[in-house]
Scaffold this motif. Structure first.
Motif, PDB file in Angstrom:
ATOM      1  N   LEU A  30       0.728  27.348 -12.705  1.00  0.00           N
ATOM      2  CA  LEU A  30       1.623  27.217 -13.844  1.00  0.00           C
ATOM      3  C   LEU A  30       3.053  27.588 -13.484  1.00  0.00           C
ATOM      4  O   LEU A  30       3.990  27.129 -14.118  1.00  0.00           O
ATOM      5  N   VAL A  57       7.704  20.312 -14.274  1.00  0.00           N
ATOM      6  CA  VAL A  57       7.385  21.627 -14.829  1.00  0.00           C
ATOM      7  C   VAL A  57       8.618  22.522 -14.835  1.00  0.00           C
ATOM      8  O   VAL A  57       8.830  23.292 -15.767  1.00  0.00           O
ATOM      9  N   GLN A  58       9.463  22.406 -13.812  1.00  0.00           N
ATOM     10  CA  GLN A  58      10.650  23.258 -13.736  1.00  0.00           C
ATOM     11  C   GLN A  58      11.664  22.938 -14.826  1.00  0.00           C
ATOM     12  O   GLN A  58      12.456  23.793 -15.200  1.00  0.00           O
ATOM     13  N   LEU A  61       9.499  25.293 -18.551  1.00  0.00           N
ATOM     14  CA  LEU A  61       8.284  26.038 -18.237  1.00  0.00           C
ATOM     15  C   LEU A  61       7.308  26.108 -19.407  1.00  0.00           C
ATOM     16  O   LEU A  61       6.117  26.309 -19.208  1.00  0.00           O
ATOM     17  N   ALA A  64       4.560  23.579 -19.039  1.00  0.00           N
ATOM     18  CA  ALA A  64       3.652  23.691 -17.898  1.00  0.00           C
ATOM     19  C   ALA A  64       2.175  23.627 -18.294  1.00  0.00           C
ATOM     20  O   ALA A  64       1.414  22.865 -17.685  1.00  0.00           O
ATOM     21  N   GLY A  69       0.359  22.103 -15.098  1.00  0.00           N
ATOM     22  CA  GLY A  69       0.950  22.870 -14.013  1.00  0.00           C
ATOM     23  C   GLY A  69       1.364  22.013 -12.829  1.00  0.00           C
ATOM     24  O   GLY A  69       1.369  20.787 -12.894  1.00  0.00           O
TER      25      GLY A  69
END
Length: 105
Positions: A30, A57-58, A61, A64, A69
């Protein structure tokens, strides 16, 4: 807590087989930095590993868990070696001690 979530996200290697490719999903994280750290350990051990969905994902967050993830993908022929490296990482064999020289001046 994230370790338990990472374990929940992990599936069987056969389920992670991508169509038309020989890449298998080794693990999911995650936290993108954790995935990147494991990828670095895999590459250092000679396993060609790539991250999937890390940039997505970045960006947020909070997404995620919904996205599943960051996935670490390895070629099918390196799966056994990659699993051994992942287990060594989880046991803490790659951890640096307090007195480790990291090149600071």
């Amino acid at each position: 807590m994230t370790h338990a979530l990472n374990a929940l996200l992990a599936g069987t290697p056969e389920a992670g087989l991508l169509p038309g490719r020989d890449l298998l999903e080794l693990a999911r994280y995650l936290i993108p930095m954790e995935a990147s750290l494991v990828q670095g350990c895999l590459v250092a051990a000679g396993v060609p590993a790539v991250l999937a969905d890390a940039n997505l994902v970045q960006t947020d967050l909070l997404l995620a868990p919904a996205l599943g993830g960051v996935r670490i993908l390895v070629p099918q022929e390196h799966l056994t070696q990659a699993q051994a490296v992942l287990e060594a990482f989880q046991r803490g064999e790659f951890a640096l001690g307090e007195d480790a020289d990291v090149g600071e001046e």
